[in-house]
Design an enzyme around this catalytic site. Structure first.
Site, PDB file in Angstrom:
ATOM      1  CG  LEU A 526     -63.551  11.790 -15.622  1.00  0.00           C
ATOM      2  CD1 LEU A 526     -62.487  11.819 -16.718  1.00  0.00           C
ATOM      3  CD2 LEU A 526     -64.888  11.344 -16.189  1.00  0.00           C
ATOM      4  N   GLY A 527     -62.703  10.096 -11.361  1.00  0.00           N
ATOM      5  CA  GLY A 527     -62.149   9.117 -10.439  1.00  0.00           C
ATOM      6  C   GLY A 527     -61.247   9.777  -9.428  1.00  0.00           C
ATOM      7  NE  ARG A 528     -62.045  12.017  -4.353  1.00  0.00           N
ATOM      8  CZ  ARG A 528     -61.850  13.305  -4.126  1.00  0.00           C
ATOM      9  NH1 ARG A 528     -60.761  13.699  -3.492  1.00  0.00           N
ATOM     10  NH2 ARG A 528     -62.749  14.190  -4.515  1.00  0.00           N
ATOM     11  N   GLY A 529     -57.826   8.766  -6.736  1.00  0.00           N
ATOM     12  CA  GLY A 529     -56.847   7.775  -6.313  1.00  0.00           C
ATOM     13  C   GLY A 529     -55.840   8.371  -5.364  1.00  0.00           C
ATOM     14  CB  SER A 531     -51.341  10.112  -7.699  1.00  0.00           C
ATOM     15  OG  SER A 531     -52.262   9.658  -8.665  1.00  0.00           O
ATOM     16  N   GLY A 532     -54.243  11.652  -6.628  1.00  0.00           N
ATOM     17  CA  GLY A 532     -55.074  12.817  -6.856  1.00  0.00           C
ATOM     18  C   GLY A 532     -56.398  12.467  -7.506  1.00  0.00           C
ATOM     19  CB  VAL A 534     -59.094  11.927 -12.916  1.00  0.00           C
ATOM     20  CG1 VAL A 534     -59.042  12.170 -14.421  1.00  0.00           C
ATOM     21  CG2 VAL A 534     -57.800  11.274 -12.448  1.00  0.00           C
ATOM     22  CE  LYS A 548     -53.941  11.083 -10.732  1.00  0.00           C
ATOM     23  NZ  LYS A 548     -54.046   9.661 -10.959  1.00  0.00           N
ATOM     24  CG  ASP A 645     -50.850   2.242  -7.940  1.00  0.00           C
ATOM     25  OD1 ASP A 645     -51.152   1.120  -7.479  1.00  0.00           O
ATOM     26  OD2 ASP A 645     -51.527   3.272  -7.738  1.00  0.00           O
TER      27      ASP A 645
END
Length: 803
Positions: A526-529, A531-532, A534, A548, A645
């Site tokens: 679903l996404g990436r940031g 912190s890790g 998802v 996550k 954040d």
């Protein structure tokens, strides 16, 4: 020639040996942990005449509680902070002269005052008591020659429970009256007749249960049970508390080798404290009620508890303080309440305010006018609550106790006042008697109290009601909480937030295999940031979740479990709900609710899909909801959470485009063991980070305010304000240019500037007043001087006024 012998050498050696023997004897005497029959402790030698546990953790003796006033107490002895954990005579101190505690030859331990009168005794006559001994556990015991315990202080707690000390149906904790005093107060922890462990307020005018949440009609919804009549509870040395009614919790720093105490504090909150050797102070590692204003009786009759941002008491319009130093006496009306039919009334509106209990009537699907007339017609009605999530619920009130104001409360109270009463000037007499902290600051307790004698010879206390209770970084943890939605077979009733209904959290520990199966081996990202990553998943109960995978978390399993349990305790409609976690070997995963419409950035900056563009109502709803979520974290006694954040990628939108903030608390997961305001590295996303990060200044909740300001302006303008642009050959951010342009337009006067700076895709379809306020709030939030930025609570109030 015969030399004379030095006669002084031998006597000097003997003198040295004798002096050494005396000093050694004194040390041994000073550190004794027991006294035998016929011995006593004297108040006049209270500094040295004490019992000390073998490991030097606890001391027992006379403790000064005021001018020439002493109690026989047990306290932690590891520092100058004498934290009292037990007192024999908390409500009847003795004189500083000639008072003593003695172990009589008949086996009774007796505390006598200056006149020889018995103030307290153990009632152990003829039980063959040989000695009184202070154990390493902090337990004062009376033993016979065989070492059997015939009496123990653990059976008679005051306001504190120590590890290993059983809590039973016959015992209870009673709070102190005020900060720094030891006189019995109004709050009690006890096992009720239904076998449930409860907290109650029993004040001068009324009594009320407030924990567990009294709005639960069934304690099973809280994971409690009524059907274990043993009524026992215990705090162990690891920091785990377990009770026969299934009240279970543990310290956020769970582990051995840490001194702990569970104390019912003067403000009615039950807190588990851990001793921090590095700072030589107590820190809170769990507490029963994160929101201080949920505690009943704090502000007395007619008083209102409000977050500004720390909890304070105030008097509503038409009322004034009953006592300038004692909020237990609440507020008194400035008018005389009568049932004269000729008296005319008016109703003064207090938004987001509720008074718990004392309902005369309850009606659903009511109108405001009908509710007003219902209260006007009843002499006993003092106010009514109306609203509650748009269902038109009406509650008329016979008395006003347990008042509280919070942005999350979905109703308004209307005070019934004489029409002739002048309420133009607000009656906001406040005092900081209820506090919760941001930083991990030690709580110094045990300051002296002044005692005196009244004309009847009874001991009374006089105290300065000035609370400086700076608690830090509340690392609280719960397994279940929130709001309960009551379902019926044919009808779903909308829940009444903030104290009317709640739901169990269903928080659990997942296995890695479960989550791997739920996500089909982490197939759909679903996404990436930072912190890790998802991934989307479906649990066995068909709940759709977001899983996550965390990257840089280094805690051990117990520490990680404590932290995520604490984060899982947080529940607000504008915060993404955490359902559980996984910690196996090197795997650290968090399980969140799945939010349908994705993150805000896709709706603001997606140039390819015009269908994602938000209309003005949706934008304002997102701005307000995000502010409410951050205000909840910062102000409602949960100041241990600084998001660090805040950005569009971390603001998710549900099916109704209601915002939900994600990733709150992750900064703490990577900051285990650090104080609340010290971060080992810069956190956040470039363009949304406050100047404090790069200037190495103290990090507070104002860093989130700055980030929110950037997001708010992006919602209005729909451009990345963090991008760099070239202006007159110079590089600057879009934010810098935007602020300069807006300020120039505002200085020109008028309101034509509003449409000039707004997103042109709105095509004039927006609320001009709301747009102007959002821009002005956004500008104030991104002020480089953090002291000039508003708090999130203030932002919520501004936006609510123009909703």
């Amino acid at each position: 020639m015969r030399l004379p012998s030095p006669p002084a050498i031998v006597p000097l050696s003997l003198l040295f040996s004798f002096t050494f023997f005396l000093c050694s004897s004194f040390v041994l005497s000073a550190s004794r942990n027991s006294i035998y029959r016929g011995a006593s402790l004297s108040v006049e030698d209270h500094v040295s005449d004490v019992l000390t546990s073998p490991d030097q953790s606890f001391a027992c003796g006379f403790y000064q509680v005021g001018i020439d006033a002493y109690s026989f107490s047990i306290w932690f002895a590891h520092s100058n902070i004498k934290t009292v954990v037990w007192t024999a005579n908390r409500d009847q101190p003795v004189n500083g002269r000639s008072s003593r505690v003695s172990l009589h030859r008949d086996g009774t331990m007796v505390l006598t005052d200056v006149d020889g009168s018995i103030v307290w005794s153990t009632n152990t006559t003829n039980k063959n008591v040989d000695k009184a001994e202070l154990l390493d556990t902090g337990n004062l015991v009376l033993k016979n020659l065989s070492g059997d315990i015939l009496w123990q202080s653990f059976d008679y707690p005051t306001d504190t429970l120590l590890p290993g000390q059983p809590f039973t149906r016959r015992t209870r904790l009673i709070s102190a009256m005020a900060n720094g005093t030891h006189v019995s107060g109004y709050f009690t922890l006890f096992f009720d007749n239904d076998n449930v462990l409860r907290l109650a307020y029993d004040g001068p005018e009324f009594s009320s249960l407030y924990w567990p949440n009294p709005d639960y009609t069934n304690v099973f919804q809280l994971g409690r049970t009524k059907y274990n009549s043993s009524r026992t509870a215990l705090l162990d040395v690891m920091g785990r508390f377990s009770s026969s009614d299934r009240t279970n919790f543990f310290a956020s720093d769970m582990g051995s080798g840490i001194e702990r105490r569970l104390t019912l504090d003067y403000d009615g909150n039950l807190r588990l404290y851990s001793w921090d050797n590095s700072t030589a102070s107590w820190v809170v590692s769990w507490l029963a009620l994160p929101r201080q204003c949920d505690i009943h009786g704090l502000c007395g009759r007619n008083g209102v508890c409000t977050y500004t941002p720390i909890p304070k008491c105030s008097c509503p319009p038409g009322y004034e303080r009953s006592d300038p130093v004692d909020w237990n006496k609440g507020c008194k009306p400035k008018f005389t309440r009568t049932c004269n039919q000729t008296q005319q009334f008016k109703f003064v509106e207090l938004p987001y305010t509720d008074f718990w209990g004392y309902d005369l009537d309850y009606q659903e699907q009511s109108s405001l006018e009908h509710c007003r007339e219902l209260c006007r017609a009843k002499c006993s009605c003092e106010a009514f609550v109306f609203g509650l999530n748009g269902v038109g619920a009406c509650y008329t009130k016979a008395s006003l106790f347990n008042g509280r104001k919070a942005p999350s409360f979905p109703g308004t109270i209307y005070l019934k006042l004489p029409k002739s009463l002048d309420t133009s000037e607000p009656s906001n007499l406040t005092i900081s008697d209820l506090t919760c902290g941001f930083s991990k600051v030690g709580n110094q307790v045990g300051s002296s109290n002044m005692y005196g004698k009244d004309n009847k010879g009874r001991t009374r206390w006089i105290y300065l009601y000035s609370f400086i209770y700076a608690i830090g970084a509340i690392e609280s943890l719960f397994i279940a909480s929130g709001w309960w939605c009551l379902f019926r077979r044919n009808k779903v009733k909308i829940s009444m937030e903030d104290g009317y209904r709640a739901i169990s959290s269903q928080f659990k520990k997942f296995t890695y295999a479960e989550l791997k199966k739920a996500t089909k081996n982490f197939k759909e990202e679903l996404g990436r940031g930072g912190s890790g990553s998802v991934y989307k998943g479906v649990l066995e109960d068909n709940r759709v979740v977001a899983v996550k995978k965390l990257g840089d978390v280094i805690q051990g399993e117990e520490e990680f479990w404590a932290e995520v349990s604490m984060i899982g305790r947080v529940n607000h409609m504008n915060l993404v709900r955490m359902w559980g976690f996984c910690t196996e070997k090197t795997h650290r995963l968090l399980v969140y609710e799945y939010v349908e419409n994705g993150s805000l950035d896709k709706h603001l900056f997606s140039s390819s899909d015009r269908s994602c563009l938000l209309n003005w109502k949706e934008r304002f709803r997102i701005a307000l909801g995000t502010a409410k979520g951050l205000a909840y974290l910062h102000h409602e006694c949960l100041e241990w959470v600084v998001h660090c954040d805040v950005k569009p990628e971390n603001i998710l939108l549900d099916s109704n485009y209601e915002p939900k903030i994600a990733d709150f608390g992750l900064a703490k997961l990577s900051q285990r063991g650090q104080s609340g305001s010290n971060f080992s590295k810069i956190r956040g996303t470039k363009g949304y980070m406050a100047p404090e990060w790069t200037l190495n200044l103290l990090i507070t909740a104002k860093v989130d305010v700055y980030s929110y300001g950037v997001v708010l302006l992006e919602i209005v303008k729909v451009i990345r304000l963090s991008d760099w642009v070239v202006v007159d050959g110079e590089h600057e951010t879009e934010l810098t240019r935007f602020l300069r342009v807006v300020k120039e337009k505002i200085e020109c006067g008028g309101d034509s500037w509003i449409e000039d700076i707004l997103d042109p895709s709105l095509r004039g379809q927006f609320n001009k007043k709301q747009a102007a306020a959002m821009v002005e709030v956004g500008i104030s939030c991104v002020d480089e001087d953090k002291s000039k930025r508003p708090t999130m609570d203030e932002v919520v109030k501004i936006l609510l006024e123009i909703e």
